[in-house]
Design an enzyme around this catalytic site. Structure first.
Site, PDB file in Angstrom:
ATOM      1  N   HIS A  89      53.294  24.197  24.167  1.00  0.00           N
ATOM      2  CA  HIS A  89      52.120  25.044  23.907  1.00  0.00           C
ATOM      3  C   HIS A  89      51.059  24.268  23.112  1.00  0.00           C
ATOM      4  CE1 HIS A  89      54.098  28.320  25.746  1.00  0.00           C
ATOM      5  NE2 HIS A  89      54.956  28.563  24.768  1.00  0.00           N
ATOM      6  N   LEU A 138      28.169  27.102  28.530  1.00  0.00           N
ATOM      7  CA  LEU A 138      29.496  27.405  29.065  1.00  0.00           C
ATOM      8  C   LEU A 138      29.947  28.721  28.441  1.00  0.00           C
ATOM      9  CD1 LEU A 138      32.043  26.542  30.703  1.00  0.00           C
ATOM     10  CD2 LEU A 138      32.928  25.598  28.574  1.00  0.00           C
ATOM     11  N   ASP A 182      49.952  27.670  33.325  1.00  0.00           N
ATOM     12  CA  ASP A 182      51.413  27.806  33.321  1.00  0.00           C
ATOM     13  C   ASP A 182      52.087  26.438  33.209  1.00  0.00           C
ATOM     14  OD1 ASP A 182      53.798  29.108  33.430  1.00  0.00           O
ATOM     15  OD2 ASP A 182      53.733  29.556  35.572  1.00  0.00           O
TER      16      ASP A 182
HETATM   17  C1  FPP Z   1      52.643  29.402  30.137  1.00  0.00           C
HETATM   18  O1  FPP Z   1      53.592  28.417  29.890  1.00  0.00           O
HETATM   19  C2  FPP Z   1      51.665  29.430  29.108  1.00  0.00           C
HETATM   20  C3  FPP Z   1      51.524  30.415  28.181  1.00  0.00           C
HETATM   21  C4  FPP Z   1      52.396  31.605  28.124  1.00  0.00           C
HETATM   22  C5  FPP Z   1      50.522  30.370  27.147  1.00  0.00           C
HETATM   23  C6  FPP Z   1      49.291  29.597  27.408  1.00  0.00           C
HETATM   24  C7  FPP Z   1      48.863  29.069  26.108  1.00  0.00           C
HETATM   25  C8  FPP Z   1      48.317  27.857  25.885  1.00  0.00           C
HETATM   26  C9  FPP Z   1      47.922  26.930  26.941  1.00  0.00           C
HETATM   27  C10 FPP Z   1      48.084  27.381  24.505  1.00  0.00           C
HETATM   28  C11 FPP Z   1      47.091  28.102  23.685  1.00  0.00           C
HETATM   29  C12 FPP Z   1      45.892  28.570  24.402  1.00  0.00           C
HETATM   30  C13 FPP Z   1      44.607  28.391  23.989  1.00  0.00           C
HETATM   31  C14 FPP Z   1      43.476  29.071  24.678  1.00  0.00           C
HETATM   32  C15 FPP Z   1      44.290  27.537  22.847  1.00  0.00           C
HETATM   33  P1  FPP Z   1      55.128  28.826  29.883  1.00  0.00           P
HETATM   34  O2  FPP Z   1      55.587  28.842  28.481  1.00  0.00           O
HETATM   35  O3  FPP Z   1      55.324  30.104  30.629  1.00  0.00           O
HETATM   36  O4  FPP Z   1      55.727  27.622  30.654  1.00  0.00           O
HETATM   37  P2  FPP Z   1      57.055  27.647  31.538  1.00  0.00           P
HETATM   38  O5  FPP Z   1      56.800  28.604  32.668  1.00  0.00           O
HETATM   39  O6  FPP Z   1      57.172  26.234  31.977  1.00  0.00           O
HETATM   40  O7  FPP Z   1      58.162  28.083  30.640  1.00  0.00           O
END
Ligand code: FPP
Length: 235
Positions: free
Chosen positions: A29, A123, A12
């Site tokens: 992201h 892994l 997150d």
């Molecule tokens: C939460 O951040 C994260 C996500 C909804 C997506 C997670 C995706 C990635 C880390 C990138 C791609 C993944 C892989 C496996 C390559 P948020 O957008 O909710 O952050 P915020 O709460 O600060 O708005």
């Protein structure tokens, strides 16, 4: 003092990380996806066998269309790279979640990545895409219902172990440790059945900044609890 065999992570804080730097959310992201590669290597180095990452939830479809598109593109790009590095890192890639809602090309790519990397076991990287724990359990219950209706299973034969075998995570042990980055203290519909006995670790560090040092801190905390309570499995 044992390293957790299986770590599940709710990644997150990409959006907040980007906002703090005056960047668009999608830049967060992108930084988050880069960090996934680093954390996979760090986890392997530290002796972790299973890493399960929450990349896209069933609820994430309600984000703005451009963000959903960007996330899907990042995931597909990452999977491509992952297949190349799977050989170097002896990494078995799996995807959990209902992939039927993803576009056909992406689905094919997933099946292919799982097939090619199935020979490896150093892994085990599992990526949750269009995953929601309630959805997973409903899909499992429907399959149980079908097996009962068609005479393959008697209701009284259903045990916890057998129910496990209907879940997307059927090939994985339950997580020993759940990590959630960026300050929220929620499970957000992630692995609700599988986390029944896991230790939880929450940190304020946003996902793009969660590096090897932070992973070590989480593992140290887990090991200290393990020492104090004589092992979480013995409670
Ligand atoms: C939460 O951040 C994260 C996500 C909804 C997506 C997670 C995706 C990635 C880390 C990138 C791609 C993944 C892989 C496996 C390559 P948020 O957008 O909710 O952050 P915020 O709460 O600060 O708005």
């Amino acid at each position: 003092m044992s390293v957790p065999q299986h770590i599940a992570i709710i990644m997150d804080g990409n959006g907040r990380w980007a906002k703090k730097r005056g960047l668009p959310r999608n830049a967060g992201h992108t930084a988050g996806a880069k960090n996934v590669e680093k954390i996979c290597l760090a986890a392997k180095k530290l002796g972790v066998k299973y890493l399960t990452l929450y990349a896209f939830s069933t609820e994430n479809w309600s984000r703005p269309e451009n963000e959903v598109k960007a996330l899907m593109k990042l995931l597909a790009g990452y999977l491509d790279k992952c297949v190349q590095t799977a050989h170097e890192n002896q990494m078995h890639i799996r995807v959990i979640g209902d992939i039927n809602r993803l576009d056909a090309k992406f689905q094919k790519q997933i099946v292919e990545a799982e097939r090619i990397s199935a020979v490896y076991d150093d892994l085990n990287l599992t990526i949750a895409i269009n995953y929601g724990s309630r959805d997973e359990m409903l899909r499992a219950m429907r399959a149980v219902g079908r097996d009962v209706k068609e005479g393959r299973l008697a209701p009284e034969e259903l045990t916890e172990e057998l129910f496990d075998s209907y879940l997307d995570t059927r090939e994985l042990p339950d997580p020993d440790l759940l990590i959630r980055t960026s300050g929220e203290l929620r499970l957000s519909n992630y692995l609700l059945w599988q986390l029944a006995y896991s230790e939880f670790y929450f940190t304020d560090v946003p996902w793009p900044d969660f590096d090897e040092e932070e992973l070590k801190k989480a593992i140290d905390t887990y090991e200290n609890r393990d020492r104090r309570y004589g092992g979480i499995k013995e409670e």
